[in-house]
Design a protein around this motif. Sequence first.
Motif, mmCIF file in Angstrom:
data_model
loop_
_atom_site.group_PDB
_atom_site.id
_atom_site.type_symbol
_atom_site.label_atom_id
_atom_site.label_comp_id
_atom_site.label_asym_id
_atom_site.label_seq_id
_atom_site.Cartn_x
_atom_site.Cartn_y
_atom_site.Cartn_z
ATOM 1 N N TYR B 36 0.824 -1.216 0.000
ATOM 2 C CA TYR B 36 0.000 0.000 0.000
ATOM 3 C C TYR B 36 0.860 1.270 0.000
ATOM 4 O O TYR B 36 0.362 2.363 0.265
ATOM 5 C CB TYR B 36 -0.947 -0.013 1.212
ATOM 6 N N GLY B 37 2.142 1.114 -0.295
ATOM 7 C CA GLY B 37 3.000 2.298 -0.447
ATOM 8 C C GLY B 37 3.569 2.875 0.826
ATOM 9 O O GLY B 37 4.096 3.993 0.814
ATOM 10 N N PHE B 38 3.463 2.134 1.943
ATOM 11 C CA PHE B 38 4.022 2.648 3.191
ATOM 12 C C PHE B 38 5.522 2.363 3.243
ATOM 13 O O PHE B 38 5.987 1.336 2.767
ATOM 14 C CB PHE B 38 3.324 2.004 4.396
ATOM 15 N N THR B 119 8.137 14.148 1.887
ATOM 16 C CA THR B 119 7.152 14.473 0.876
ATOM 17 C C THR B 119 5.791 14.037 1.391
ATOM 18 O O THR B 119 5.563 12.870 1.650
ATOM 19 C CB THR B 119 7.441 13.718 -0.439
ATOM 20 N N PHE B 120 4.893 14.989 1.560
ATOM 21 C CA PHE B 120 3.555 14.686 2.049
ATOM 22 C C PHE B 120 2.621 14.440 0.872
ATOM 23 O O PHE B 120 2.838 14.993 -0.178
ATOM 24 C CB PHE B 120 3.028 15.841 2.917
ATOM 25 N N PRO B 121 1.550 13.666 1.032
ATOM 26 C CA PRO B 121 1.237 12.838 2.204
ATOM 27 C C PRO B 121 2.274 11.749 2.419
ATOM 28 O O PRO B 121 2.706 11.097 1.480
ATOM 29 C CB PRO B 121 -0.129 12.245 1.853
ATOM 30 N N PHE B 122 2.642 11.557 3.674
ATOM 31 C CA PHE B 122 3.694 10.622 4.049
ATOM 32 C C PHE B 122 3.060 9.342 4.613
ATOM 33 O O PHE B 122 2.349 9.386 5.610
ATOM 34 C CB PHE B 122 4.589 11.283 5.094
ATOM 35 N N ARG B 123 3.325 8.235 3.924
ATOM 36 C CA ARG B 123 2.837 6.936 4.400
ATOM 37 C C ARG B 123 3.993 6.224 5.069
ATOM 38 O O ARG B 123 4.905 5.765 4.393
ATOM 39 C CB ARG B 123 2.342 6.072 3.238
ATOM 40 N N SER B 154 -2.824 14.382 4.762
ATOM 41 C CA SER B 154 -3.902 14.230 3.783
ATOM 42 C C SER B 154 -5.233 14.032 4.490
ATOM 43 O O SER B 154 -5.362 13.195 5.376
ATOM 44 C CB SER B 154 -3.632 13.033 2.869
ATOM 45 N N ASP B 155 -6.243 14.822 4.078
ATOM 46 C CA ASP B 155 -7.595 14.694 4.640
ATOM 47 C C ASP B 155 -8.393 13.609 3.949
ATOM 48 O O ASP B 155 -9.465 13.241 4.409
ATOM 49 C CB ASP B 155 -8.373 16.010 4.429
ATOM 50 N N SER B 156 -7.901 13.151 2.808
ATOM 51 C CA SER B 156 -8.706 12.273 1.955
ATOM 52 C C SER B 156 -9.164 11.016 2.682
ATOM 53 O O SER B 156 -8.384 10.351 3.368
ATOM 54 C CB SER B 156 -7.892 11.864 0.723
ATOM 55 N N LEU B 158 -9.917 8.370 1.257
ATOM 56 C CA LEU B 158 -9.358 7.189 0.597
ATOM 57 C C LEU B 158 -8.329 6.528 1.503
ATOM 58 O O LEU B 158 -8.103 5.323 1.430
ATOM 59 C CB LEU B 158 -8.687 7.575 -0.730
ATOM 60 N N ASP B 162 -8.058 2.608 2.480
ATOM 61 C CA ASP B 162 -6.823 1.815 2.402
ATOM 62 C C ASP B 162 -6.540 1.080 3.717
ATOM 63 O O ASP B 162 -6.166 -0.096 3.718
ATOM 64 C CB ASP B 162 -5.627 2.723 2.062
ATOM 65 N N PHE B 290 -19.044 7.715 2.670
ATOM 66 C CA PHE B 290 -18.013 7.655 1.630
ATOM 67 C C PHE B 290 -17.170 6.394 1.795
ATOM 68 O O PHE B 290 -16.955 5.624 0.852
ATOM 69 C CB PHE B 290 -17.118 8.904 1.705
ATOM 70 N N LYS B 294 -17.101 3.050 -0.873
ATOM 71 C CA LYS B 294 -15.884 2.552 -1.548
ATOM 72 C C LYS B 294 -15.633 1.093 -1.174
ATOM 73 O O LYS B 294 -15.311 0.265 -2.014
ATOM 74 C CB LYS B 294 -14.642 3.382 -1.166
#
Lengths: 472, 472
Positions: B36-38, B119-123, B154-156, B158, B162, B290, B294
């Motif tokens: 998941y990109g962390f 670099t944000f958003p930072f996972r 990030s407020d998203s 999504l 995840d 929301f 999803k």
Amino acid sequence: MSNKPSIPKGTRDFSPIEMARRNYIFDTIKKVYKKYGFQQIETPAMENLNTLVGTGGDESDKLIFKILNSGDYLAKADEKALQEKNSNGLTKSIAEKALHYDLTVPFARYVVQNQNDITFPFRRFQIQPVWRADRPQKGRYREFYQCDADIIGSDSLLNEVDLIKIIDDVFTELFQGKLNYTVSINNRKILQGIVESVGEQDKFEQIVVAIDKYDKIGLEGVFKELKDMNIPEENSLTLMDLLAIREGGKIIEVNNNKDLFKLMFNQLGFLSQKIGNTINGQKGIEELEFVFEKLEKLGLKTANVKFDPTLARGLGYYTGTIIEVKVDNFPSICGGGRYDDLTGKFGLKDVSGVGISFGADRIYDVLLDNNLYPKFEGDSTQVLFVNFGEKEQDYCLPLLFQLRDAGINSEIYPDNAKMQKQMKFANNKNINYVVMVGSDEMASGKLTVKNMLTGTQEALTISELIEKCMNL
Amino acid sequence: MSNKPSIPKGTRDFSPIEMARRNYIFDTIKKVYKKYGFQQIETPAMENLNTLVGTGGDESDKLIFKILNSGDYLAKADEKALQEKNSNGLTKSIAEKALHYDLTVPFARYVVQNQNDITFPFRRFQIQPVWRADRPQKGRYREFYQCDADIIGSDSLLNEVDLIKIIDDVFTELFQGKLNYTVSINNRKILQGIVESVGEQDKFEQIVVAIDKYDKIGLEGVFKELKDMNIPEENSLTLMDLLAIREGGKIIEVNNNKDLFKLMFNQLGFLSQKIGNTINGQKGIEELEFVFEKLEKLGLKTANVKFDPTLARGLGYYTGTIIEVKVDNFPSICGGGRYDDLTGKFGLKDVSGVGISFGADRIYDVLLDNNLYPKFEGDSTQVLFVNFGEKEQDYCLPLLFQLRDAGINSEIYPDNAKMQKQMKFANNKNINYVVMVGSDEMASGKLTVKNMLTGTQEALTISELIEKCMNL
């Protein structure tokens, strides 16, 4: 507290790229340890202070970080020490626990505590941080990782052979044949025999301390220290000869391992004539000869081995083989040896052990300075879906999860931010492929995939993209 | 110190088999996080005491293990506190450092300290031990591992999607579909809206504390607590209805995810009518809708999701989504949520984050109780050469290294011990194949290989043995 926060002196944060590099070192060492039948254990960061003090001497005790008892710790504090403001005296009564300063003492404690469940000889490895209240300086930290392997419960010198072969395997992989390194080997019994042969066995420990300083203070300095101990000049000269740091047994530089072994057998033969009449000396020479014979037969991949009769590694607990690994211009990156009574303190006598420890933090620096890290391609995110808005996002989400279910590290930018910002994100995170999906792509089912390294773009179905990533 | 040694209360040693199981859990979580990109980071075990105190409230401060300053710490001790024997008052002046009690506060500190390089958003993910001076009891330790993943900047929503998909992926792999588990989801804003809709927003925190106890003290208990706060019975009844722990919105048990989602949308619709006039309530409902939409579209592999308006997870720092994962008969095995101002304490305002934390120690117990661990075949030694004496040993050594160079974990018994002892060693260490080489084998070049599981023996060349092990 609105000042910029900081961390304690001598400690470090590790960023993602630093973690990737560190894990690469740990994983390499771990894999080799396992190949040799070692099994992993972990012990707590905290031990009872009693377990730790008095094992490494007073100097070591000062390096131990103590943990303050919880609750009203002053209620049970040593009254006298408190009155006298005697910090040293007070500690034991307000701090029962401490952080381990190495992995060897906790391992000895573990072996004694679990002796009925352990099958000996026990090959264990342990990779954990240790803490030392040392003065922080370049390359010396207060929190750092040790990577230890020990075999306990076996006198066999095959264990020594295995440990040196492990060193050869680990550095062959990490250095890729691009870096020279030397495994210096000695035997504490040879040191004893040498000192005994000149009749100075009573001053053994002092002499070892002086010899240990040879690299720093030179021949003259060592001579001076020996003189200060009232050792007759004649004996000092013989000592220096036997230690091969003056005329007699002088180490000749050779460039291949075959000649190295020949040289070492010659040196051992020379020493045998000189100190063969001492029990310790003869024993030490026989032990080293066994180890060198096996190593010569089995061969070494990249390690240069060297017999160094001056190698002492401090006064420590070593009683037999002593090992130290160096790369030019760096302090020792690995060391170890045999000890005969490590578990004695905890009530288990006469159990022999031998072990090595890789210094991960120094190896880290060596690899970095010599540009020897791989690229860690698959480790970070491979694919980023650009977020062009709600409709596109909803189209991309199931595709994203197809990639993830295929085991490909991927993400979607979580907001419909400016294209430039999203591309910068991909760049900074070293993402390989950026996927762009607008109305054309949704209509055709072909995704626009940009290769961030080459800058080229192509139209791919999701299956084609998955295949591309799998073959990376 | 000749007594049997021990370790501090609430800490544990991990034996080889326990390590194999723990690494299996960590590796599974790590692999999914990366998918998941962390990216992994590590922070020191020790932080400045200032960094840790006052972030989780007074109760949390008591749980912090403080580290005694090195050297003559009493020289700088707070004189007044020392005179009064005031432990609490003295601590700050003799202990500047402490062990972190979670990974969230150190992460917040890390983000602020390194904000220009991130670099944000930072996972980021982080898998490390944490320490708490808690009263040790079954399943609660003073040193335990946390496995955290957070997205910061990030407020998203999504990100929430995840995180719930990560939970689904991790437990699908670890539980292999053989164990039911429920992901309870709520939104702090819905809780606020519910309390606001009955006009009791001033007592929000107290009410949350009471509701949080529902599982322990039951409906009547909660009612009593609300009454003690002088909340009119009418309002209490409405509260209970809205929280779906009395009549009105009662949760119906359903057996498949499709119906679960239908039910949850109904619940949210019902709540929307009742609390839609409150800003917080409406916002919370929209956020959850929301996330559920999803998730319904993407599907879940094995997770049962449940909307639970009573879920609060303490007063903590959560401001939006709240997540908790449970298996029957076990305390929470994973939890998390969204927080809006974690980095504020360190001077970086208005950065939203959302994260989860897997409790590795509890997951360990769940897998053990349900017999869900794989066999870890290749992890331990696969091949042992029996040692019949010097000649045989010398014949076996190069073969042993052929196996190791092929990546096969193998060893030779280091001494010519009794056969029975060597076979017992192989048995205890769960070794798959035992190789026996005597004069016949040395003459023929065929090794006698015993399969320790089946007890059968066969004659194999070294290449055949290597092939056999590689296909294991």
